[in-house]
Write a protein that holds these residues in place. Structure first.
Motif, PDB file in Angstrom:
ATOM      1  N   ALA A  89      33.632  35.801  43.427  1.00 15.33           N
ATOM      2  CA  ALA A  89      34.281  34.624  42.808  1.00 15.33           C
ATOM      3  C   ALA A  89      35.263  35.054  41.712  1.00 15.33           C
ATOM      4  O   ALA A  89      35.280  34.492  40.617  1.00 15.33           O
ATOM      5  CB  ALA A  89      33.209  33.697  42.243  1.00 15.33           C
ATOM      6  N   THR A  90      36.076  36.087  42.044  1.00 17.06           N
ATOM      7  CA  THR A  90      37.140  36.517  41.120  1.00 17.06           C
ATOM      8  C   THR A  90      38.373  36.847  41.955  1.00 17.06           C
ATOM      9  O   THR A  90      38.261  37.202  43.143  1.00 17.06           O
ATOM     10  CB  THR A  90      36.742  37.811  40.360  1.00 17.06           C
ATOM     11  OG1 THR A  90      36.560  38.865  41.336  1.00 17.06           O
ATOM     12  CG2 THR A  90      35.459  37.626  39.554  1.00 17.06           C
ATOM     13  N   PRO A  91      39.570  36.768  41.345  1.00 18.94           N
ATOM     14  CA  PRO A  91      40.799  37.143  42.079  1.00 18.94           C
ATOM     15  C   PRO A  91      40.738  38.599  42.577  1.00 18.94           C
ATOM     16  O   PRO A  91      41.159  38.910  43.688  1.00 18.94           O
ATOM     17  CB  PRO A  91      41.894  36.955  41.020  1.00 18.94           C
ATOM     18  CG  PRO A  91      41.334  35.988  40.027  1.00 18.94           C
ATOM     19  CD  PRO A  91      39.854  36.237  40.000  1.00 18.94           C
ATOM     20  N   ALA A  92      40.116  39.476  41.749  1.00 19.05           N
ATOM     21  CA  ALA A  92      40.038  40.907  42.138  1.00 19.05           C
ATOM     22  C   ALA A  92      39.169  41.065  43.384  1.00 19.05           C
ATOM     23  O   ALA A  92      39.499  41.821  44.301  1.00 19.05           O
ATOM     24  CB  ALA A  92      39.457  41.698  40.978  1.00 19.05           C
ATOM     25  N   ALA A  93      38.060  40.293  43.419  1.00 24.10           N
ATOM     26  CA  ALA A  93      37.163  40.380  44.587  1.00 24.10           C
ATOM     27  C   ALA A  93      37.910  39.963  45.851  1.00 24.10           C
ATOM     28  O   ALA A  93      37.807  40.599  46.908  1.00 24.10           O
ATOM     29  CB  ALA A  93      35.949  39.481  44.363  1.00 24.10           C
ATOM     30  N   PHE A  94      38.721  38.903  45.702  1.00 26.46           N
ATOM     31  CA  PHE A  94      39.450  38.389  46.875  1.00 26.46           C
ATOM     32  C   PHE A  94      40.527  39.382  47.311  1.00 26.46           C
ATOM     33  O   PHE A  94      40.724  39.649  48.499  1.00 26.46           O
ATOM     34  CB  PHE A  94      40.070  37.033  46.541  1.00 26.46           C
ATOM     35  CG  PHE A  94      40.714  36.350  47.718  1.00 26.46           C
ATOM     36  CD1 PHE A  94      42.093  36.240  47.816  1.00 26.46           C
ATOM     37  CD2 PHE A  94      39.930  35.817  48.735  1.00 26.46           C
ATOM     38  CE1 PHE A  94      42.698  35.625  48.895  1.00 26.46           C
ATOM     39  CE2 PHE A  94      40.525  35.183  49.835  1.00 26.46           C
ATOM     40  CZ  PHE A  94      41.910  35.102  49.914  1.00 26.46           C
ATOM     41  N   ALA A  95      41.199  39.973  46.327  1.00 26.32           N
ATOM     42  CA  ALA A  95      42.264  40.948  46.657  1.00 26.32           C
ATOM     43  C   ALA A  95      41.654  42.173  47.352  1.00 26.32           C
ATOM     44  O   ALA A  95      42.217  42.705  48.305  1.00 26.32           O
ATOM     45  CB  ALA A  95      42.981  41.358  45.376  1.00 26.32           C
TER      46      ALA A  95
END
Ligand code: APR
Length: 248
Positions: free
Chosen positions: A54-60
């Motif tokens: 649930a973070t932008p870094a995780a998604f990237a």
């Protein structure tokens, strides 16, 4: 008279006397619909690391893993039904007592229960957004693994869940609408939230600072237990079942 009886009686008095009641909810109101909360017993963050999902870094780093987790939650939401608490809040809005619902939840159960004025601070798991062109669309069914990660139907770029992740700003329209509601409120009914996530968690304090009152309904003690006019530490369905027997 049981403590629930006396608490519900006091809560019904405060609601009837209120001029502008606002409801503020978290994942605990949907727990009895089968949608897991984030903290406390059985909380999602006990099983998974939010930094990985649930973070932008995780998604990237791994959009497929994030989409598989959200597809699983979308399945839970689609199978869920609004609870007694969701329906009671919609009825209190119908009665002209509740003027707005400010929710941290992304499951859309307030709207499915009939609430009209709902402010979603953290977005909606039932909406996707293109990471390139910004196009947004409603998600109507649970995706199969083969369909993931979801792509934009307009430009075919990678899509993401239209929710707020840790470290991201809240949608400004929802943020300002929520601040306006808490500023106008003379009573806030807080249901099913630990209150630990900001800026949402501190919003009921605006009403308190303006001389308003808090009713706190939560399975366990939380940050509002010591400052609310009344706190019910139990299931929201139990509280609202008793409350509505006194409000109708
Ligand atoms: N009735 C009332 N309260 C309940 C029930 C129930 N049946 N079941 C659980 N609760 C309470 C728990 O005791 C807990 O304090 O609901 C609260 C849920 O707190 P959290 O799990 O922290 O969820 P929430 O406060 O909504 O989290 C805020 O954190 O991870 C982010 O974006 C996510 O919107 C979420 C935000």
């Amino acid at each position: 008279m049981s403590s629930l009886d006396s608490i519900a009686r006091e809560a019904s008095r405060l609601l009837r006397e209120s001029k502008y009641a606002v409801v503020f909810t978290g994942s605990g109101i949907s727990a009895e619909a089968g949608i897991p909360t984030f903290r406390g017993k059985d909380g999602l963050w006990n099983k998974y690391r939010p930094e990985e999902l649930a973070t932008p870094a995780a998604f990237a780093t791994n959009p497929l893993r994030v989409w598989k987790w959200y597809a699983w939650r979308i399945g839970l939401v689609l199978r869920a039904q609004p609870t007694i608490a969701h329906r009671a809040i919609a009825e209190l809005e119908e009665m002209g007592i509740v003027k707005a619902v400010v929710t941290q939840n992304v499951d859309g159960l307030h709207q499915r229960a009939g609430s009209k004025n709902v402010i979603e601070l953290h977005g909606s798991i039932m909406r996707a957004r293109c990471t390139e062109c910004g196009y947004k669309w409603q998600i109507e069914r649970q995706q199969s693994d083969e369909e993931l990660p979801l792509r934009c139907p307009k430009c075919n770029a990678l899509a993401r869940p239209d929710v707020v992740w840790f470290g991201e700003p809240l949608p400004s329209d929802a943020l300002y609408a929520a601040y306006r509601e808490f500023s106008k409120a003379d009573l806030v009914v807080i249901v099913g939230t630990s209150g630990v996530v900001e800026p949402a968690g501190s919003m009921p304090l605006i009403t308190l600072r303006n001389g308003g009152k808090l009713i706190n309904v939560n399975l366990e003690r939380n940050r509002y237990s010591g400052i609310a006019t009344i706190s019910y530490h139990g299931k929201s369905s139990e509280f609202f079942k008793k409350l509505m027997s006194l409000m109708r």
